[in-house]
Design an enzyme around this catalytic site. Structure first.
Site, PDB file in Angstrom:
ATOM      1  CB  THR A  61     -35.747  12.891   7.780  1.00 35.65           C
ATOM      2  OG1 THR A  61     -36.618  11.977   7.122  1.00 35.65           O
ATOM      3  CG2 THR A  61     -36.115  13.484   5.994  1.00 35.65           C
ATOM      4  CG  ASP A  93     -42.314  10.959   6.077  1.00 35.86           C
ATOM      5  OD1 ASP A  93     -41.006  10.523   6.150  1.00 35.86           O
ATOM      6  OD2 ASP A  93     -42.314  12.158   7.113  1.00 35.86           O
ATOM      7  N   GLY A 138     -38.955  13.063  11.181  1.00 36.37           N
ATOM      8  CA  GLY A 138     -40.419  12.117  11.874  1.00 36.37           C
ATOM      9  C   GLY A 138     -40.576  10.836  11.902  1.00 36.37           C
TER      10      GLY A 138
HETATM   11  N1  ASP Z   1     -39.471  10.341   8.456  1.00 39.70           N
HETATM   12  C1  ASP Z   1     -39.018   9.063   8.502  1.00 39.70           C
HETATM   13  C2  ASP Z   1     -39.929   7.497   7.572  1.00 39.70           C
HETATM   14  O1  ASP Z   1     -40.482   7.590   8.194  1.00 39.70           O
HETATM   15  C3  ASP Z   1     -37.923   9.019   9.063  1.00 39.70           C
HETATM   16  C4  ASP Z   1     -37.051  10.021   9.835  1.00 39.70           C
HETATM   17  O2  ASP Z   1     -37.364  10.884  10.411  1.00 39.70           O
HETATM   18  O3  ASP Z   1     -35.499   9.355   9.853  1.00 39.70           O
HETATM   19  O4  ASP Z   1     -39.002   7.229   7.187  1.00 39.70           O
END
Ligand code: ASP
Length: 171
Positions: free
Chosen positions: A30, A61, A82
């Site tokens: 992300t 998220d 995360g």
């Molecule tokens: N936060 C993202 C998700 O849960 C994952 C990431 O940090 O890439 O989809």
């Protein structure tokens, strides 16, 4: 990525379809950006390609306002990366902004949000990664993560484009 290798790995994963994100191995990607402009207006954005080998129909998220991103132009802005499920459970970025509203610095707010995940999930929090990044209306910023390895970049008049590693709850 849509490569032959990743398709092969995904087909291998489909045999068991176990949803077990591993901290800092299935690299979180992300990208969260929080900014304060010359007129003191805050803004933010986030993107993601999501978790590797996620469950069919999963909503992460990033598309949920208040989870991976929240901006209140009166107070501050926060973003996260995360394991999205754990960020959603505490409405993480909204929590960080509300903690800043209560008088916490961006750093303290990120640390308190991470501590909330640890309190709610003492065991699981040892095995996953979640990181928060926050900026307040005065241009102060902070970051904190569950595990080591969460890096963020700062671009300001005082800090022209530098990468930092955030402190973490577990070492
Ligand atoms: N936060 C993202 C998700 O849960 C994952 C990431 O940090 O890439 O989809």
């Amino acid at each position: 990525m849509l490569t032959k290798e990743s398709e092969k790995a995904w087909k291998e994963w489909l045999k068991t379809s176990q949803y077990k994100p591993i901290a800092n191995i299935e690299n979180h990607d992300t990208i969260g950006i929080v900014a304060l402009d010359a007129k003191q207006n805050l803004s933010g954005a986030c993107t993601t390609s999501g978790m590797a080998y996620k469950m069919h129909g999963r909503v992460g998220d990033s598309p949920i306002i208040g989870a991976a991103l929240f901006v209140d132009n009166e107070i501050g802005a926060a973003t996260s990366t995360g394991v999205g499920e754990e960020v959603i459970r505490i409405v993480g970025s909204h929590l960080v902004v509300e903690l800043m509203r209560q008088g916490n610095s961006p750093q303290q707010a990120c640390e308190l949000a991470v501590a909330r995940i640890v309190k709610n999930q003492p065991q699981k929090s040892k095995e996953i990664q979640v990181g928060f990044l926050a900026l307040n209306k005065n241009g102060e910023y902070g970051a904190f993560a569950l595990q080591k390895g969460f890096t963020y970049a700062v671009y300001s008049n005082e800090v022209p484009n530098k990468i930092f590693e955030a402190k973490s709850y577990y070492h």
